[in-house]
Design a protein around this motif. Sequence first.
Motif, PDB file in Angstrom:
ATOM      1  N   ASP A  85       0.905  -1.260   0.015  1.00 44.64           N
ATOM      2  CA  ASP A  85       0.108   0.150  -0.068  1.00 44.64           C
ATOM      3  C   ASP A  85       0.774   1.326  -0.068  1.00 44.64           C
ATOM      4  OD1 ASP A  85      -2.326  -1.319  -0.297  1.00 44.64           O
ATOM      5  OD2 ASP A  85      -3.016  -0.847   1.857  1.00 44.64           O
ATOM      6  N   ASP A  86       2.112   1.077  -0.315  1.00 39.30           N
ATOM      7  CA  ASP A  86       3.025   2.443  -0.507  1.00 39.30           C
ATOM      8  C   ASP A  86       3.174   2.504  -1.972  1.00 39.30           C
ATOM      9  OD1 ASP A  86       3.214   3.019   2.117  1.00 39.30           O
ATOM     10  OD2 ASP A  86       5.032   1.725   2.552  1.00 39.30           O
TER      11      ASP A  86
ATOM     12  N   HIS B  34       0.496   6.730  -0.541  1.00 41.23           N
ATOM     13  CA  HIS B  34      -0.081   5.576  -0.061  1.00 41.23           C
ATOM     14  C   HIS B  34      -1.582   5.170  -0.545  1.00 41.23           C
ATOM     15  CE1 HIS B  34       2.905   6.434   2.792  1.00 41.23           C
ATOM     16  NE2 HIS B  34       2.655   7.630   3.100  1.00 41.23           N
TER      17      HIS B  34
ATOM     18  N   VAL C 164      -5.217   4.428   0.500  1.00 43.63           N
ATOM     19  CA  VAL C 164      -6.124   4.695   1.748  1.00 43.63           C
ATOM     20  C   VAL C 164      -7.578   4.654   1.387  1.00 43.63           C
ATOM     21  CG1 VAL C 164      -6.834   6.565   3.453  1.00 43.63           C
ATOM     22  CG2 VAL C 164      -4.509   6.629   2.685  1.00 43.63           C
ATOM     23  N   GLU C 165      -7.910   3.569   1.891  1.00 40.30           N
ATOM     24  CA  GLU C 165      -9.280   3.088   1.699  1.00 40.30           C
ATOM     25  C   GLU C 165      -9.495   2.858   0.044  1.00 40.30           C
ATOM     26  OE1 GLU C 165     -11.517   6.120   3.668  1.00 40.30           O
ATOM     27  OE2 GLU C 165     -11.945   4.337   5.407  1.00 40.30           O
TER      28      GLU C 165
END
Length: 336
Positions: free
Chosen positions: A153-154, A182, A184-185
Amino acid sequence: MQRPRVLVVALGGTIAMTVDQTGRVTPSLTAQQLVDAVPGLADAGLDIDVLSFRSQPGASLTIADIIELYGEITRRLGGGLTGVVITQGTDTIEETAYLLDLLHPGPQPIVVTGAMRNPTQAGADGPANLLAAIRVAASPAARDLGCLVVLADDIHAARRVRKSHSTSVATFVSPNGGPLGHLVEGSAIIVNRLPGRHTLPAPRDRLPRIGLYTATLGDDGSMMEGVARAVDGLVVAGFGVGHVPEPWLPALTTVGARIPVVLTSRTGSGPVLAGTYGFPGSESDLLGRGMIPAGLLDPYKARILLMLALAAGRDHEQISAAFAAAGGLGPVTDWP
């Protein structure tokens, strides 16, 4: 409103591995099989094209493979793709991604991802990484960022990213500046950007041979002379901020008069300096002998840039300007 369309290209690697007859894993899954194994992708609101381009471990990919792949990607980008995702072995992601970044001038994101745990293991990270990469490739936030690397997730810039651990799922880091963003959701959030993008044409003829030689305690430099005789350019991974043993200097001076020699740091983060130390073999001594400072570029990225610059016919002055820009030492407007 037209749905985003993302091309997923499979090159092999751990993300695509299954158990063979020996009980060990080898790359075998196709791009379609990788996509089919991603939970939630069908509800992501986008269209997926697939291409199984190679089925190899990351260590066996070549520069020629990636140049050929980029040619195929270029042909397909004209068909309305929003972005491209490439799955491959993590061993060489930091190099293949930077090569693609230097080749790709277009606005569509090219996102490289992979996995540290193969699909037969508990907690396999491939499906999550592939879903994240597809979401980034489809996101307007990722446009004009060149080639990106997305794992855990980066979102990393190809120019910065490094593999920092042999087995950890959090292995990819960007020590000089941090990740660009990143997930995010499920959304790509960009928190910082590189100051500029740098591209060079894809080589059409023979690829220049670029050597990489690392400074080690007590090395007298005699092996470096042998390496230098077989290459068109040399990257030196020096100690610390760019230092080498004093016995190297006669050979290194001779080599630097014949081929471009780029000075980097073997540490993995931080810059090569230019004028702090003054002893024989220091960074200022080496630059005075014609070495080219790589700035913040690590040795592996420097090798890729030097290869493409030489293939494009750039001279010593132009190569120095390219490294100043890509390495963060000079204005991006000086890119040759």
